[in-house]
Design a protein around this motif. Structure first.
Motif, mmCIF file in Angstrom:
data_model
loop_
_atom_site.group_PDB
_atom_site.id
_atom_site.type_symbol
_atom_site.label_atom_id
_atom_site.label_comp_id
_atom_site.label_asym_id
_atom_site.label_seq_id
_atom_site.Cartn_x
_atom_site.Cartn_y
_atom_site.Cartn_z
ATOM 1 N N CYS A 198 0.825 -1.214 0.000
ATOM 2 C CA CYS A 198 0.000 0.000 0.000
ATOM 3 C C CYS A 198 0.857 1.260 0.000
ATOM 4 O O CYS A 198 0.511 2.263 -0.633
ATOM 5 C CB CYS A 198 -0.943 -0.002 1.204
ATOM 6 S SG CYS A 198 -2.193 -1.308 1.144
ATOM 7 N N ILE A 199 1.983 1.227 0.693
ATOM 8 C CA ILE A 199 2.896 2.362 0.672
ATOM 9 C C ILE A 199 3.456 2.558 -0.728
ATOM 10 O O ILE A 199 3.534 3.686 -1.244
ATOM 11 C CB ILE A 199 4.042 2.167 1.688
ATOM 12 C CG1 ILE A 199 3.521 2.269 3.124
ATOM 13 C CG2 ILE A 199 5.141 3.213 1.464
ATOM 14 C CD1 ILE A 199 4.571 2.006 4.187
ATOM 15 N N ARG A 227 1.021 4.410 -3.023
ATOM 16 C CA ARG A 227 0.368 5.607 -2.484
ATOM 17 C C ARG A 227 0.190 6.719 -3.508
ATOM 18 O O ARG A 227 -0.762 7.497 -3.435
ATOM 19 C CB ARG A 227 1.143 6.126 -1.269
ATOM 20 C CG ARG A 227 2.514 6.687 -1.573
ATOM 21 C CD ARG A 227 3.332 6.897 -0.308
ATOM 22 N NE ARG A 227 4.623 7.538 -0.559
ATOM 23 C CZ ARG A 227 5.672 6.903 -1.033
ATOM 24 N NH1 ARG A 227 5.613 5.605 -1.338
ATOM 25 N NH2 ARG A 227 6.811 7.566 -1.228
ATOM 26 N N TYR A 228 1.088 6.803 -4.493
ATOM 27 C CA TYR A 228 0.947 7.859 -5.498
ATOM 28 C C TYR A 228 -0.214 7.590 -6.445
ATOM 29 O O TYR A 228 -0.671 8.505 -7.139
ATOM 30 C CB TYR A 228 2.250 8.024 -6.280
ATOM 31 C CG TYR A 228 3.322 8.744 -5.495
ATOM 32 C CD1 TYR A 228 3.268 10.132 -5.317
ATOM 33 C CD2 TYR A 228 4.375 8.046 -4.913
ATOM 34 C CE1 TYR A 228 4.241 10.794 -4.576
ATOM 35 C CE2 TYR A 228 5.356 8.706 -4.172
ATOM 36 C CZ TYR A 228 5.278 10.080 -4.008
ATOM 37 O OH TYR A 228 6.240 10.731 -3.269
ATOM 38 N N THR A 254 -3.043 6.864 -5.297
ATOM 39 C CA THR A 254 -4.159 7.418 -4.522
ATOM 40 C C THR A 254 -4.195 8.934 -4.613
ATOM 41 O O THR A 254 -5.236 9.536 -4.849
ATOM 42 C CB THR A 254 -4.045 6.997 -3.044
ATOM 43 O OG1 THR A 254 -4.091 5.575 -2.961
ATOM 44 C CG2 THR A 254 -5.176 7.599 -2.221
ATOM 45 N N GLY A 296 1.514 11.810 -2.398
ATOM 46 C CA GLY A 296 2.190 10.676 -1.759
ATOM 47 C C GLY A 296 1.992 10.637 -0.268
ATOM 48 O O GLY A 296 2.609 9.823 0.425
ATOM 49 N N MET A 325 -2.313 7.141 2.149
ATOM 50 C CA MET A 325 -2.220 5.719 1.846
ATOM 51 C C MET A 325 -3.583 5.058 2.047
ATOM 52 O O MET A 325 -4.284 5.366 3.021
ATOM 53 C CB MET A 325 -1.187 5.049 2.753
ATOM 54 C CG MET A 325 -0.961 3.573 2.461
ATOM 55 S SD MET A 325 0.207 2.805 3.631
ATOM 56 C CE MET A 325 -0.876 2.425 5.006
ATOM 57 N N ILE A 384 3.899 9.860 5.246
ATOM 58 C CA ILE A 384 2.458 9.693 5.057
ATOM 59 C C ILE A 384 1.701 10.383 6.186
ATOM 60 O O ILE A 384 2.051 10.229 7.359
ATOM 61 C CB ILE A 384 2.108 8.194 4.987
ATOM 62 C CG1 ILE A 384 2.764 7.577 3.754
ATOM 63 C CG2 ILE A 384 0.592 7.982 4.952
ATOM 64 C CD1 ILE A 384 2.779 6.070 3.757
ATOM 65 N N VAL A 390 -4.111 7.662 6.593
ATOM 66 C CA VAL A 390 -4.365 6.301 6.136
ATOM 67 C C VAL A 390 -5.868 6.107 6.029
ATOM 68 O O VAL A 390 -6.609 6.405 6.970
ATOM 69 C CB VAL A 390 -3.767 5.255 7.106
ATOM 70 C CG1 VAL A 390 -4.164 3.847 6.683
ATOM 71 C CG2 VAL A 390 -2.244 5.397 7.152
#
Length: 214
Positions: A95-96, A99-100, A102, A106, A109, A134, A137
């Motif tokens: 998921c990290i 993240r971009y 999403t 950045g 997450m 981050i 979340v």
């Protein structure tokens, strides 16, 4: 390797307590004392000085109880790391890395499935050289099928958030919150700003994106 590192922490605390090593590099006394750690529980199995029976047999019985306790705790730790810790770490890492996808910042997450991410995010950010760190979340609350947005803490042992949700949202709920935020479907924002909720993923993402800019 990662299990080995975690197990070294399991032993390190026990060894440090046995050798009188302070937990913190400070002269200030702790704000509270935790007497429920493994060393304390094993220590309470020693024969009570008031017990009239101080025989070697009684002492050996107490030692057997201590071994059973420590062994059980160790096996529980093995099972936890094999069945929960490692799978969660893999999910959080994935998921990290995404993240971009999403948000271009950045800093947001999304968990593809709920997992105990707090155990891993700080370590993985360092290993993966995540910059900027981050801030939020997003994950689905399986109980209500609604979405949560949670601010990441400044460190694993602190309650303060890196970027709490906006002060003007805190303590508001439902329509009042949606109107203040300008985002439909808002459910709540905690009074401390560490978490909030929305009816949809899109709404939770909008809350996180807006919060980044405030």
């Amino acid at each position: 390797m990662f299990i080995g590192i975690s197990f070294s922490c399991f032993y390190q605390a026990i060894d440090a307590i046995d050798n009188g090593i302070n937990q913190f590099d400070t002269d200030k006394p702790p704000r509270y004392v935790n007497n429920t750690n493994l060393s304390s529980r094993v220590g309470r199995l020693n024969l009570d000085w008031m017990d009239p029976n101080q025989s070697p047999e009684k002492e050996n019985e107490a030692f057997q109880q201590a071994m059973a306790l420590a062994g059980s705790e160790f096996l529980d730790s093995v099972r936890f790391h094999a069945k929960s810790w490692l799978p969660a770490r893999s999910i959080v890492m994935e998921c990290i890395a995404g993240r971009y996808d999403t948000d271009p910042s950045g800093e947001i997450m999304v968990l593809k499935r709920f997992t105990p991410w707090k155990l891993h995010i700080f370590e993985l950010e360092e290993e993966m050289k995540v910059d900027p760190p981050i801030k939020y979340v997003l994950y689905e609350d399986n109980r209500g099928k609604r979405w949560r947005v949670q601010a990441v803490a400044i460190s694993p042992d602190r309650f303060e958030s890196r970027k709490p949700l906006p002060a003007q949202w805190r303590g508001l709920t439902d329509d009042e919150l949606s109107k203040e935020a300008g985002i439909p479907g808002c459910i709540f924002v905690h009074i401390s700003g560490f978490t909030g909720g929305n009816q949809t993923y899109e709404g939770a993402l909008a809350m996180a994106r807006t919060a980044l800019k405030i």
